[in-house]
Enzyme design. Structure first.
Site, PDB file in Angstrom:
ATOM      1  N   LYS A 245       7.480  -1.525  -2.034  1.00 20.90           N
ATOM      2  CA  LYS A 245       6.597  -0.400  -2.383  1.00 20.90           C
ATOM      3  C   LYS A 245       5.726  -0.003  -1.194  1.00 20.90           C
ATOM      4  O   LYS A 245       4.899   0.898  -1.275  1.00 20.90           O
ATOM      5  CB  LYS A 245       5.612  -0.837  -3.479  1.00 20.90           C
ATOM      6  CG  LYS A 245       6.061  -0.898  -4.886  1.00 20.90           C
ATOM      7  CD  LYS A 245       4.809  -1.025  -5.789  1.00 20.90           C
ATOM      8  CE  LYS A 245       4.951  -2.020  -6.885  1.00 20.90           C
ATOM      9  NZ  LYS A 245       3.676  -2.305  -7.561  1.00 20.90           N
TER      10      LYS A 245
ATOM     11  N   LYS B 108       3.481  -1.973  -0.026  1.00 23.37           N
ATOM     12  CA  LYS B 108       2.147  -2.465  -0.403  1.00 23.37           C
ATOM     13  C   LYS B 108       2.047  -3.961  -0.096  1.00 23.37           C
ATOM     14  O   LYS B 108       2.994  -4.690  -0.331  1.00 23.37           O
ATOM     15  CB  LYS B 108       2.026  -2.275  -1.926  1.00 23.37           C
ATOM     16  CG  LYS B 108       0.674  -1.877  -2.411  1.00 23.37           C
ATOM     17  CD  LYS B 108       0.695  -1.544  -3.914  1.00 23.37           C
ATOM     18  CE  LYS B 108      -0.735  -1.282  -4.356  1.00 23.37           C
ATOM     19  NZ  LYS B 108      -0.856  -0.719  -5.689  1.00 23.37           N
TER      20      LYS B 108
HETATM   21  N1  C2G Z   1      -5.843   1.229 -12.616  1.00 32.55           N
HETATM   22  C1  C2G Z   1      -6.859   1.930 -13.295  1.00 32.55           C
HETATM   23  N2  C2G Z   1      -8.011   2.240 -12.630  1.00 32.55           N
HETATM   24  C2  C2G Z   1      -8.192   1.878 -11.345  1.00 32.55           C
HETATM   25  C3  C2G Z   1      -7.178   1.155 -10.645  1.00 32.55           C
HETATM   26  C4  C2G Z   1      -6.010   0.846 -11.324  1.00 32.55           C
HETATM   27  O1  C2G Z   1      -6.717   2.270 -14.476  1.00 32.55           O
HETATM   28  N3  C2G Z   1      -9.355   2.212 -10.751  1.00 32.55           N
HETATM   29  C5  C2G Z   1      -4.603   0.913 -13.327  1.00 32.55           C
HETATM   30  C6  C2G Z   1      -3.367   1.585 -12.699  1.00 32.55           C
HETATM   31  O2  C2G Z   1      -3.273   2.902 -13.129  1.00 32.55           O
HETATM   32  C7  C2G Z   1      -2.255   0.677 -13.225  1.00 32.55           C
HETATM   33  C8  C2G Z   1      -2.919  -0.698 -13.256  1.00 32.55           C
HETATM   34  O3  C2G Z   1      -4.335  -0.465 -13.203  1.00 32.55           O
HETATM   35  O4  C2G Z   1      -1.912   1.046 -14.550  1.00 32.55           O
HETATM   36  C9  C2G Z   1      -2.505  -1.569 -12.063  1.00 32.55           C
HETATM   37  O5  C2G Z   1      -2.720  -0.822 -10.883  1.00 32.55           O
HETATM   38  P1  C2G Z   1      -2.054  -1.308  -9.508  1.00 32.55           P
HETATM   39  O6  C2G Z   1      -2.279  -2.756  -9.350  1.00 32.55           O
HETATM   40  O7  C2G Z   1      -2.520  -0.390  -8.447  1.00 32.55           O
HETATM   41  O8  C2G Z   1      -0.506  -1.062  -9.836  1.00 32.55           O
HETATM   42  P2  C2G Z   1       0.625  -0.441  -8.883  1.00 32.55           P
HETATM   43  O9  C2G Z   1       0.633  -1.184  -7.615  1.00 32.55           O
HETATM   44  O10 C2G Z   1       0.415   1.009  -8.870  1.00 32.55           O
HETATM   45  O11 C2G Z   1       1.963  -0.859  -9.640  1.00 32.55           O
HETATM   46  O12 C2G Z   1       6.122  -0.406 -11.794  1.00 32.55           O
HETATM   47  C10 C2G Z   1       4.826   0.093 -11.730  1.00 32.55           C
HETATM   48  C11 C2G Z   1       4.065  -0.535 -10.609  1.00 32.55           C
HETATM   49  O13 C2G Z   1       4.176  -1.917 -10.652  1.00 32.55           O
HETATM   50  C12 C2G Z   1       2.599  -0.127 -10.632  1.00 32.55           C
END
Ligand code: C2G
Length: 153
Positions: free
Chosen positions: A44, A46
């Protein structure tokens, strides 16, 4: 039993993560969370500060989370939905529309993100805090308290 599933990295666990997980759990009876492995995150583009094992341990200690599974590929979602008999797939609206294709297997819900907090902003904030910067800040605090003391006498 209504099962909800979501996925994420959940690095540097913060209030935005807490809120989205509690709101997802409120949609059903059981909440399953797929957390991205470090290898999958590399794909990703990341890099999480916390290891997969540490992020897993944190999520397993969150009250509203019933099961934590590894997320190793984009394709696994359909298999997971069938395997765990999932009724709802939910995720933050930063992914709006990206998982509509899952609608043929279960309900898909996008929840509003919590604004003003993110793992990347915490990373940026802390990355500037070198030992040198910290020492400078301590010196400044000492200097200011010295001045205040002299005023107090
Ligand atoms: N989130 C949120 N508010 C934030 C940060 C994150 O609501 N301020 C939510 C994101 O929208 C997501 C969850 O927390 O639903 C986890 O976010 P991340 O760890 O950033 O996930 P990501 O790396 O985007 O991975 O297959 C899907 C991916 O694995 C998503």
């Amino acid at each position: 039993m209504k099962t909800v599933i979501t996925y994420g990295t959940f690095d540097l666990f913060h209030v935005g993560h807490v809120r989205v997980l509690n709101r997802l759990k409120a949609l059903g009876d059981r909440l399953i969370v797929g957390i991205s492995t470090d290898e999958f995150n590399a794909g990703k583009g990341k890099t999480a500060l916390m290891s997969f094992e540490d992020r897993k341990e944190v999520l397993e200690s969150v009250r509203c989370v019933d099961l934590v599974i590894p997320e190793i590929s984009w394709e696994q979602k359909i298999d997971d939905i069938k395997k765990y008999d999932v009724q709802i797939f939910g995720i933050g609206d930063d992914w709006k529309g990206k998982f509509d294709y899952l609608n043929q297997y279960c309900e898909v819900i996008y929840l509003e993100r919590t604004y003003g907090i993110s793992s990347s902003s915490i990373k940026t904030l802390t990355s500037g805090l070198t030992q040198e910067r910290l020492q400078d800040m301590r010196n400044a605090v000492d200097a200011i308290s010295g001045i205040l003391k002299s005023f107090g006498n």
